[in-house]
Write an enzyme that holds these catalytic residues in place. Structure first.
Site, PDB file in Angstrom:
ATOM      1  N   HIS A  78       0.868  -1.187   0.000  1.00 10.90           N
ATOM      2  CA  HIS A  78       0.000   0.000   0.000  1.00 10.90           C
ATOM      3  C   HIS A  78       0.904   1.237   0.000  1.00 10.90           C
ATOM      4  O   HIS A  78       2.022   1.179   0.520  1.00 10.90           O
ATOM      5  CB  HIS A  78      -0.825  -0.062   1.296  1.00 10.90           C
ATOM      6  CG  HIS A  78      -1.902   0.965   1.433  1.00 10.90           C
ATOM      7  ND1 HIS A  78      -1.650   2.260   1.816  1.00 10.90           N
ATOM      8  CD2 HIS A  78      -3.247   0.880   1.265  1.00 10.90           C
ATOM      9  CE1 HIS A  78      -2.793   2.926   1.886  1.00 10.90           C
ATOM     10  NE2 HIS A  78      -3.777   2.115   1.552  1.00 10.90           N
ATOM     11  N   LYS A 114     -10.660  -1.346  10.321  1.00 12.39           N
ATOM     12  CA  LYS A 114     -10.869  -2.467   9.400  1.00 12.39           C
ATOM     13  C   LYS A 114     -11.232  -3.740  10.168  1.00 12.39           C
ATOM     14  O   LYS A 114     -11.452  -4.792   9.589  1.00 12.39           O
ATOM     15  CB  LYS A 114      -9.610  -2.704   8.569  1.00 12.39           C
ATOM     16  CG  LYS A 114      -9.274  -1.541   7.637  1.00 12.39           C
ATOM     17  CD  LYS A 114      -8.005  -1.814   6.880  1.00 12.39           C
ATOM     18  CE  LYS A 114      -7.423  -0.587   6.245  1.00 12.39           C
ATOM     19  NZ  LYS A 114      -8.105  -0.131   5.043  1.00 12.39           N
ATOM     20  N   GLN A 135      -4.468  -5.637   6.686  1.00 11.31           N
ATOM     21  CA  GLN A 135      -5.445  -6.542   6.054  1.00 11.31           C
ATOM     22  C   GLN A 135      -5.377  -7.959   6.608  1.00 11.31           C
ATOM     23  O   GLN A 135      -6.128  -8.823   6.163  1.00 11.31           O
ATOM     24  CB  GLN A 135      -5.223  -6.587   4.530  1.00 11.31           C
ATOM     25  CG  GLN A 135      -5.431  -5.262   3.830  1.00 11.31           C
ATOM     26  CD  GLN A 135      -6.880  -4.769   3.862  1.00 11.31           C
ATOM     27  OE1 GLN A 135      -7.812  -5.548   4.076  1.00 11.31           O
ATOM     28  NE2 GLN A 135      -7.071  -3.485   3.641  1.00 11.31           N
TER      29      GLN A 135
HETATM   30  N1  PMP Z   1      -1.745  -0.888   4.593  1.00  7.89           N
HETATM   31  C1  PMP Z   1      -2.679  -1.667   4.061  1.00  7.89           C
HETATM   32  C2  PMP Z   1      -2.315  -3.042   3.591  1.00  7.89           C
HETATM   33  C3  PMP Z   1      -3.995  -1.184   3.960  1.00  7.89           C
HETATM   34  O1  PMP Z   1      -4.935  -1.958   3.429  1.00  7.89           O
HETATM   35  C4  PMP Z   1      -4.308   0.107   4.416  1.00  7.89           C
HETATM   36  C5  PMP Z   1      -5.713   0.669   4.288  1.00  7.89           C
HETATM   37  N2  PMP Z   1      -6.298   0.478   3.039  1.00  7.89           N
HETATM   38  C6  PMP Z   1      -3.285   0.861   4.985  1.00  7.89           C
HETATM   39  C7  PMP Z   1      -2.034   0.331   5.056  1.00  7.89           C
HETATM   40  C8  PMP Z   1      -3.560   2.223   5.542  1.00  7.89           C
HETATM   41  O2  PMP Z   1      -4.447   2.134   6.600  1.00  7.89           O
HETATM   42  P1  PMP Z   1      -5.143   3.438   7.211  1.00  7.89           P
HETATM   43  O3  PMP Z   1      -5.725   4.189   6.061  1.00  7.89           O
HETATM   44  O4  PMP Z   1      -6.186   2.885   8.131  1.00  7.89           O
HETATM   45  O5  PMP Z   1      -4.088   4.203   7.925  1.00  7.89           O
END
Ligand code: PMP
Length: 406
Positions: free
Chosen positions: A121, A225, A202
């Protein structure tokens, strides 16, 4: 016994209509819905005990502090951390990763190396790029193959005494691929002294986590999540390393003493928790853990994996539908496109009209999209309250979208 109707009844938001249709919520990798247990906990906090923590002598402040520290211990047990002070409250995975990258700055020198993977990400890419800019370190990327499987042989050739950090996610948000983190960690330990950071955003909603068994140095995840409120998250770090690194934010709560000449920092975990925390959220994160543990990790995982297998099988019956990472081990996510329909959001808009919530686009993983030479995918992602009937509705919706768009 696993009783899906009972579980669904704990999520009032699910029983509403969207665009005149029953809501089918399949955007859980973006954020999950919240059960009554969590909502009631939040409400109880604000109606009965709201006060600032660690500051007041008064009863409410003490109650709020006790509840938040109780939640910290619950989280400690949930991820099997050795000490409760290794559990730091953050506002989410992004903040956790930025905290680590910033706090490690003093330990990184020019020409040191940081290894991430192709499947990250943006929040596990950009903080490391920023660290490289501050220090002159180099970023290296574990490649992947056409199935989205990381080519971890790369580590055999690239780990060395120069490698200072290896940071990878346990499960990819864009494709749902479960990465071989045990092998990544053992290779890293065998061939370097690098610190190991695991992005569990995740994985935590879907699988049992044991940070001691995993033997990572840091583990980060988001509360929202995994059925907890937004603005909550956890950074786990090994005591020895947390003691060594500098704080991220300066301010109240994180000092032992402060004068214009010299400030000393508070002990763990407070050294990393500057300012007023999200007390209600942090307490409610404990309630989200109760919710998950009441159902049981194994039940959650079995149900979600069965949904994923079923969705994959039904979707692949549609001509011209491609699932990315189809052959890889996955959890929670099915990410796909329809041949000849270049814009995933067109599919998403039609699904929305049918009451089906999915995410379309690059999912904050542009390098993965570039790899497959696409602008984005349609991503359906599952939580414990989803049903096989909802998968059927999704599949019928995708067929309808295909007909309308081709
Ligand atoms: N890493 C992963 C694998 C994610 O899926 C996400 C959220 N989509 C994030 C980091 C970032 O998380 P957040 O937006 O809750 O800080």
């Amino acid at each position: 016994m696993f009783d899906i109707q009972n579980i669904r009844s704990q999520f009032p938001i699910l029983s509403q209509k969207i665009n005149g249709k029953d809501l089918v919520y399949l955007d859980n990798a973006a954020t999950s819905q919240k059960p009554l247990l969590v909502l009631d906990c939040w409400m109880k906090y604000y109606t009965e005990i709201n006060a600032n923590v660690h500051r007041g002598i008064h009863t409410l402040s003490q109650l709020a502090t006790e509840e938040m520290e109780l939640s910290r211990r619950k989280i400690q047990k949930f991820i099997n951390a050795k000490h409760d002070f290794e559990v730091i409250f953050t506002k989410g995975t992004t903040e956790g990763l930025n905290l680590i990258a910033y706090s490690l700055t003093n330990l990184i020198k020019k020409d040191d190396e940081i290894i991430i993977s192709y499947l990250e990400h943006h929040s596990n890419i950009v903080p490391w790029q920023m660290l490289c800019q501050r220090t002159g370190a180099k970023l290296k990327v574990i490649p992947m193959d056409e199935n989205g499987v990381l080519q971890i042989d790369f580590l055999d050739k690239n780990l060395s005494e120069k490698t200072k950090i290896v940071s990878v996610n346990q499960v990819s948000n864009a494709l749902g691929i479960v990465n071989p983190i045990d092998e990544i960690i053992s290779k890293t330990r065998a061939n370097s002294n690098a610190l190991i950071v695991i992005d569990g955003a995740q994985s935590v909603p879907h699988m049992k986590i044991d940070v001691q068994k995993m033997d990572c140095d840091f583990f980060v995840f988001s509360g929202h999540k995994m059925y907890a409120p937004m603005g909550t998250g956890i950074l786990y770090g090994k005591e020895e390393i947390l003691r060594k690194i500098q704080p991220f934010h300066g301010g109240g709560e994180m000092i032992a003493s402060c004068s214009f000449e010299k400030t000393t920092y508070a002990d763990l975990p407070f050294k990393f928790e500057a300012g007023t925390p999200n007390v209600g959220g942090n307490i409610s994160l404990g309630a989200a853990i109760d919710f998950m543990e009441n159902i049981g990790h194994e039940n959650i995982q079995n149900h979600e994996n069965a949904l994923l297998d079923y969705a994959q099988k039904k979707l692949l019956e549609i001509d011209g539908l491609r699932i990315y990472g189809e052959k890889a081990k996955r959890t929670g996510v099915v990410s796909f496109n329809l041949e000849g329909i270049g814009i995933a959001s067109d599919v998403g808009m039609i699904l929305d009209k049918l009451g089906i919530a999915v995410r379309t686009g690059h999912h904050c993983t542009q390098p993965i999209m570039d790899f497959f030479d696409i602008a984005g995918t349609v991503r359906a992602s599952f939580a414990v309250y989803n049903t096989f009937e909802e998968v059927d509705i999704l599949v019928e919706g995708v067929k309808k979208a295909q007909k309308m768009l081709s």
